[in-house]
Design a protein around this motif. Structure first.
Motif, mmCIF file in Angstrom:
data_model
loop_
_atom_site.group_PDB
_atom_site.id
_atom_site.type_symbol
_atom_site.label_atom_id
_atom_site.label_comp_id
_atom_site.label_asym_id
_atom_site.label_seq_id
_atom_site.Cartn_x
_atom_site.Cartn_y
_atom_site.Cartn_z
ATOM 1 N N HIS A 108 -8.538 -20.948 12.568
ATOM 2 C CA HIS A 108 -9.922 -21.165 12.131
ATOM 3 C C HIS A 108 -9.949 -21.854 10.760
ATOM 4 O O HIS A 108 -10.746 -22.764 10.522
ATOM 5 N N GLU A 129 -13.145 -23.501 0.695
ATOM 6 C CA GLU A 129 -13.594 -23.275 2.064
ATOM 7 C C GLU A 129 -12.499 -22.687 2.943
ATOM 8 O O GLU A 129 -12.762 -21.877 3.834
ATOM 9 N N ARG A 132 -12.330 -19.094 1.944
ATOM 10 C CA ARG A 132 -13.538 -18.409 2.438
ATOM 11 C C ARG A 132 -13.376 -18.045 3.902
ATOM 12 O O ARG A 132 -13.739 -16.933 4.320
ATOM 13 N N GLU A 133 -12.840 -18.958 4.696
ATOM 14 C CA GLU A 133 -12.701 -18.698 6.130
ATOM 15 C C GLU A 133 -11.716 -17.557 6.390
ATOM 16 O O GLU A 133 -11.940 -16.720 7.260
ATOM 17 N N HIS A 135 -10.915 -15.070 4.274
ATOM 18 C CA HIS A 135 -11.510 -13.815 3.818
ATOM 19 C C HIS A 135 -12.689 -13.399 4.704
ATOM 20 O O HIS A 135 -12.949 -12.201 4.882
ATOM 21 N N ARG A 136 -13.398 -14.364 5.267
ATOM 22 C CA ARG A 136 -14.542 -14.072 6.132
ATOM 23 C C ARG A 136 -14.121 -13.274 7.366
ATOM 24 O O ARG A 136 -14.900 -12.493 7.917
ATOM 25 N N HIS A 137 -12.862 -13.463 7.790
ATOM 26 C CA HIS A 137 -12.335 -12.751 8.949
ATOM 27 C C HIS A 137 -11.590 -11.477 8.549
ATOM 28 O O HIS A 137 -10.884 -10.883 9.376
ATOM 29 N N ARG A 349 -18.861 -26.363 4.741
ATOM 30 C CA ARG A 349 -19.662 -25.646 5.735
ATOM 31 C C ARG A 349 -20.690 -24.780 5.026
ATOM 32 O O ARG A 349 -20.448 -24.239 3.965
#
Length: 350
Positions: A108, A129, A132-133, A135-137, A349
């Motif tokens: 991802h 970004e 972020r991706e 850590h977002r998961h 994004r």
């Protein structure tokens, strides 16, 4: 404090059941050893020997070793680094599930990097970004940073300059390649990839390096099988570089976690007075643990990098050794992602 019960896959191994206790520093560790009745025992220390390319002389602080030795003068201290490394190289099914999840999250993050990397966007935006991706998961990164570099002929590797110097982040341009080494951690297990985005049109040498790096990846994938030794995979991966006249700055592959590392010396003849000659002099060509036999459950990262002069392409992803070969954990980072010249400048994004 407490015990860890190994999975059935680990029962009967060289270490048997593994217990652990936590203590801060050598002096406190000595207290635990006395309580356990080990004041005259032989104690294995993990961290005295090499564990990774940047840690070739070990990781244990001198103060910890001194405090432990002073507090337990009748203890024999021995290097246990390689034994522990070999123990953790073969993953249980539970650990492999964590590795696969980390690899999926990394995929991802690679997709986000491919979307964000456009002319006019700064390295800092790409960097932010990707993190972020991850850590977002609900995952973390192995280091508190990413290796990320960009440019048409940037041979450097490591953190971006702007993370350690007072200067603005570099802004991406047509002709650049944007390359990142992404380490994703989930439940203590790590996945790693080398993601590369090319902002077309790029120099023909970079296109040639791309072909060679992909051929090296495919050769490595064919060579990974149970019973093969680590050096066999390195030799297979270096053949496309040797034929093409490319050299390699960083390892072609390594185990996860680091136990064996495969630098190659092909086409590294001295280039006196050239920038790449100075780079080659600082590198460490050679195979660490060439005789390591691959076993089902081991995780590798195939990370071929092909260089012509100061132009470099680095791709790669995770691989698990299976009973009959290898299972790829990643797809996007095993090839260069090209951004056509017709694409409009992108943005992060939302």
């Amino acid at each position: 404090r407490g015990a860890r019960s190994p999975s059935p896959a680990r029962q009967g191994g060289p270490l048997g059941r593994l217990y652990y206790r936590r203590a801060a520093g050598g002096a406190r560790g000595a207290v635990v050893l006395r309580v356990r009745g080990r004041a005259r025992a032989t104690i294995g220390l993990v961290g005295l020997g090499p564990t990774a390319p940047g840690e070739m002389e070990g990781l244990m602080p001198l103060g910890v070793h001194r405090s432990l030795a002073a507090a337990l003068p009748q203890v024999t201290l021995a290097d246990f680094t390689a034994d522990m490394t070999d123990f953790i190289l073969v993953k249980s099914e539970e650990e492999l599930a964590l590795v696969r999840h980390a690899a999926a999250v990394t995929e991802h993050a690679c997709a986000v990097m491919a979307q964000v990397s456009r002319p006019g966007v700064s390295e800092a935006e790409v960097y932010a970004e990707v993190l972020r991706e991850i850590h977002r998961h609900g995952c973390d990164v192995r280091y508190p940073f990413l290796s990320l570099q960009s440019g048409p002929d940037n041979i450097g590797w490591g953190v971006p300059r702007w993370t350690i110097r007072a200067e603005p982040p570099r802004v991406l341009q047509r002709g650049d390649v944007v390359q990142a080494e992404i380490h994703t951690i989930y439940g203590g297990q790590e996945a790693q990839v080398q993601m590369c985005v090319a902002l077309d049109p790029v120099h023909p040498d970079l296109r040639r390096c791309e072909e060679v790096a992909r051929a090296s990846y495919e050769a490595g994938l064919r060579a990974v099988r149970p019973g093969a030794v680590f050096a066999d995979v390195v030799r297979a991966m270096e053949e496309p570089l040797a034929r093409a006249g490319c050299w390699s700055k960083t390892p072609l592959l390594h185990t996860m976690t680091f136990g064996a590392t495969g630098f190659t010396a092909v086409n590294r003849e001295p280039r006196d007075g050239t920038p790449e000659g100075r780079i080659e002099a600082q590198a460490r060509p050679g195979i660490r643990r060439p005789d390591l036999r691959l076993l089902p459950g081991m995780c590798l990262e195939l990370e071929p990098n092909a260089c012509l002069g100061l132009r470099r392409i680095n791709i790669g992803g995770g691989v698990v050794v299976t009973a009959d070969g290898a299972q790829e954990l990643n797809a996007l980072p095993t090839r260069v992602h090209h951004v056509p010249a017709s694409d409009a400048p992108g943005s992060p994004r939302p």
